[in-house]
Motif scaffolding. Structure first.
Motif, PDB file in Angstrom:
ATOM      1  N   TRP A 131       0.414  -0.694   0.350  1.00  0.00           N
ATOM      2  CA  TRP A 131      -0.279   0.084  -0.441  1.00  0.00           C
ATOM      3  C   TRP A 131       0.639   1.088   0.027  1.00  0.00           C
ATOM      4  O   TRP A 131       0.552   2.409  -0.402  1.00  0.00           O
ATOM      5  CB  TRP A 131      -0.914  -0.177   0.778  1.00  0.00           C
ATOM      6  N   ARG A 132       1.567   0.474   0.764  1.00  0.00           N
ATOM      7  CA  ARG A 132       2.995   2.353   0.781  1.00  0.00           C
ATOM      8  C   ARG A 132       3.082   2.851  -0.853  1.00  0.00           C
ATOM      9  O   ARG A 132       3.572   3.844  -0.963  1.00  0.00           O
ATOM     10  CB  ARG A 132       4.167   1.766   1.812  1.00  0.00           C
ATOM     11  N   VAL A 133       4.287   1.386  -1.144  1.00  0.00           N
ATOM     12  CA  VAL A 133       4.391   1.565  -2.483  1.00  0.00           C
ATOM     13  C   VAL A 133       3.149   2.443  -3.488  1.00  0.00           C
ATOM     14  O   VAL A 133       3.656   3.463  -4.645  1.00  0.00           O
ATOM     15  CB  VAL A 133       5.151   0.242  -3.196  1.00  0.00           C
ATOM     16  N   THR A 186       2.645   5.860  -2.804  1.00  0.00           N
ATOM     17  CA  THR A 186       4.300   6.915  -3.403  1.00  0.00           C
ATOM     18  C   THR A 186       3.698   7.075  -4.692  1.00  0.00           C
ATOM     19  O   THR A 186       4.333   8.142  -5.113  1.00  0.00           O
ATOM     20  CB  THR A 186       5.361   5.675  -3.018  1.00  0.00           C
ATOM     21  N   SER A 187       2.875   5.875  -5.473  1.00  0.00           N
ATOM     22  CA  SER A 187       3.116   6.318  -6.658  1.00  0.00           C
ATOM     23  C   SER A 187       2.145   6.572  -7.822  1.00  0.00           C
ATOM     24  O   SER A 187       2.402   8.015  -7.825  1.00  0.00           O
ATOM     25  CB  SER A 187       2.948   4.834  -7.449  1.00  0.00           C
ATOM     26  N   VAL A 188       1.299   6.725  -6.818  1.00  0.00           N
ATOM     27  CA  VAL A 188      -0.204   8.088  -6.844  1.00  0.00           C
ATOM     28  C   VAL A 188       0.314   9.028  -6.613  1.00  0.00           C
ATOM     29  O   VAL A 188       0.063  10.603  -7.277  1.00  0.00           O
ATOM     30  CB  VAL A 188      -1.216   7.330  -6.401  1.00  0.00           C
ATOM     31  N   ALA A 189       0.798   9.532  -5.767  1.00  0.00           N
ATOM     32  CA  ALA A 189       1.415  10.824  -5.332  1.00  0.00           C
ATOM     33  C   ALA A 189       2.431  11.107  -6.320  1.00  0.00           C
ATOM     34  O   ALA A 189       2.295  12.490  -6.274  1.00  0.00           O
ATOM     35  CB  ALA A 189       2.073  10.971  -3.832  1.00  0.00           C
ATOM     36  N   LEU A 190       3.348  10.672  -6.496  1.00  0.00           N
ATOM     37  CA  LEU A 190       4.032  11.190  -7.826  1.00  0.00           C
ATOM     38  C   LEU A 190       3.689  11.477  -8.884  1.00  0.00           C
ATOM     39  O   LEU A 190       4.104  12.320  -9.244  1.00  0.00           O
ATOM     40  CB  LEU A 190       5.311  10.143  -7.400  1.00  0.00           C
ATOM     41  N   VAL A 191       2.672  10.721  -9.696  1.00  0.00           N
ATOM     42  CA  VAL A 191       2.145  10.905 -11.084  1.00  0.00           C
ATOM     43  C   VAL A 191       0.602  12.313 -10.128  1.00  0.00           C
ATOM     44  O   VAL A 191       1.544  13.313 -11.353  1.00  0.00           O
ATOM     45  CB  VAL A 191       0.898   9.511 -11.021  1.00  0.00           C
TER      46      VAL A 191
END
Length: 78
Positions: free
Chosen positions: A57-59, A62-67
């Motif tokens: 879930w953290r990964v 984090t991916s969604v936040a970066l996008v």
């Protein structure tokens, strides 16, 4: 959101097409929607064991936040 996409976006695109092409466009849009939701549900079922771990879930978060940050940056750049 689903009504906005269906009525406004798809309706706006379909309205620009000639009358004889609207049915084909609608059929293609309906098929694409069905395939998308089928893949989403099937993929969720396949990935369910992976997302039992908090690290997964953290990964994902984090991916969604970066996008989202990348999209915001591009919007600010104009």
């Amino acid at each position: 959101h689903v009504y906005l996409d269906t009525v406004v976006l798809l309706g706006g695109v379909a309205a620009q097409l000639p009358a004889q092409e609207r049915f084909t466009f609608g059929l293609g849009a309906a098929l694409a929607s069905w395939l998308w939701f089928f893949a989403l549900a099937y993929g969720a079922r396949l990935l369910a064991p992976l997302f039992t771990r908090p690290t997964s879930w953290r990964v994902l978060d984090t991916s969604v936040a970066l996008v989202m940050l990348a999209v915001a940056y591009q919007l600010l750049q104009g």
